[in-house]
Scaffold this active site. Sequence first.
Site, PDB file in Angstrom:
ATOM      1  N   LYS A 109       0.840  -1.195   0.000  1.00 17.08           N
ATOM      2  CA  LYS A 109       0.000   0.000   0.000  1.00 17.08           C
ATOM      3  C   LYS A 109       0.872   1.241   0.000  1.00 17.08           C
ATOM      4  O   LYS A 109       1.765   1.385   0.829  1.00 17.08           O
ATOM      5  CB  LYS A 109      -0.922   0.021   1.219  1.00 17.08           C
ATOM      6  N   ASP A 165      -3.494   4.218  -2.042  1.00 16.76           N
ATOM      7  CA  ASP A 165      -4.388   4.654  -0.962  1.00 16.76           C
ATOM      8  C   ASP A 165      -4.376   6.179  -0.863  1.00 16.76           C
ATOM      9  O   ASP A 165      -3.792   6.748   0.049  1.00 16.76           O
ATOM     10  CB  ASP A 165      -3.934   4.008   0.350  1.00 16.76           C
ATOM     11  N   LEU A 166      -5.042   6.834  -1.812  1.00 19.70           N
ATOM     12  CA  LEU A 166      -5.077   8.294  -1.832  1.00 19.70           C
ATOM     13  C   LEU A 166      -6.430   8.854  -1.413  1.00 19.70           C
ATOM     14  O   LEU A 166      -6.583  10.068  -1.287  1.00 19.70           O
ATOM     15  CB  LEU A 166      -4.688   8.818  -3.219  1.00 19.70           C
ATOM     16  N   LYS A 167      -7.423   8.009  -1.230  1.00 16.46           N
ATOM     17  CA  LYS A 167      -8.727   8.419  -0.696  1.00 16.46           C
ATOM     18  C   LYS A 167      -9.277   9.650  -1.418  1.00 16.46           C
ATOM     19  O   LYS A 167      -9.586  10.670  -0.799  1.00 16.46           O
ATOM     20  CB  LYS A 167      -8.629   8.675   0.810  1.00 16.46           C
ATOM     21  N   HIS A 171     -11.442  12.461  -2.880  1.00 15.12           N
ATOM     22  CA  HIS A 171     -12.690  13.066  -2.391  1.00 15.12           C
ATOM     23  C   HIS A 171     -12.779  14.460  -2.994  1.00 15.12           C
ATOM     24  O   HIS A 171     -12.169  15.402  -2.503  1.00 15.12           O
ATOM     25  CB  HIS A 171     -12.663  13.123  -0.859  1.00 15.12           C
ATOM     26  N   ILE A 175     -15.060  16.833  -6.483  1.00 21.30           N
ATOM     27  CA  ILE A 175     -16.236  16.837  -7.341  1.00 21.30           C
ATOM     28  C   ILE A 175     -16.173  15.625  -8.272  1.00 21.30           C
ATOM     29  O   ILE A 175     -15.094  15.079  -8.526  1.00 21.30           O
ATOM     30  CB  ILE A 175     -16.344  18.150  -8.141  1.00 21.30           C
ATOM     31  N   GLN A 178      -4.291   3.456  15.675  1.00 21.97           N
ATOM     32  CA  GLN A 178      -5.530   2.793  15.276  1.00 21.97           C
ATOM     33  C   GLN A 178      -6.294   2.393  16.532  1.00 21.97           C
ATOM     34  O   GLN A 178      -5.775   1.696  17.393  1.00 21.97           O
ATOM     35  CB  GLN A 178      -5.224   1.533  14.448  1.00 21.97           C
ATOM     36  N   GLY A 207       1.037  -2.648   8.892  1.00 19.08           N
ATOM     37  CA  GLY A 207       2.151  -1.744   8.663  1.00 19.08           C
ATOM     38  C   GLY A 207       3.376  -2.066   9.482  1.00 19.08           C
ATOM     39  O   GLY A 207       4.158  -2.963   9.164  1.00 19.08           O
TER      40      GLY A 207
END
Length: 245
Positions: free
Chosen positions: A44, A71-73, A75, A77, A201, A221
Amino acid sequence: MTFTASSSSCAITESPVVVALDYHERDKALAFVDKIDPRDCRLKVGKEMFTLFGPQLVRDLQQRGFDVFLDLKFHDIPNTTARAVAAAADLGVWMVNVHASGGARMMAAARDALAPFSKDAPLLIAVTVLTSMGTSDLHDLGVTLSPAEHAERLARLTQQCGLDGVVCSAQEAVRFKQAFGAAFKLVTPGIRPAGSEAGDQRRIMTPEQALSAGVDYMVIGRPVTQSVDPAQTLKDINASLKREA
């Protein structure tokens, strides 16, 4: 020990383990990667490393035979998110994600952007509730539901939009598998072998517990990246998962 392959498509792994790379220096990241086997895990790449080292880092990992979860998420338009997801597909990543809180139109646009890639399209996953967030964090945002309730609402929207699955905590996995079916993929961070520190976490499980709960891909990780023998640590985790299965 170095493993090489011409592209990420050459990686053959049945392991559900995805190792989260978290390095400030490219050479140290690649030195770690060269100690492990692409048959034992996927990798990742998150915001920090992608910002520091760009798409070439992904290519370097793919050339070593690894499938990459970008894993850039995303978000934004709908049009911007769709273009970003298509760019990730062009890069040849195995998995890419967006925030479910971006809404149905954004997720549908991201899904449609992958149609031209057909069978070569990456898995498209949505983030529900970050595993670091508790009830009080959601209340601060005006969300009165519990993390589990809010995550399920967002997961249902994700499935309705035709995405492949969600990122969720392991505690949600059993209910999600029952609610959304076996084909809906569950990707879970906060997975740590017994004896590992929780770190940042809050909602964590061991790999064996996660597998039993129905998790399809588990992100691990520091227990691997900071191990004195990461290759053996991965083999031990995979062996424990085979025993659990």
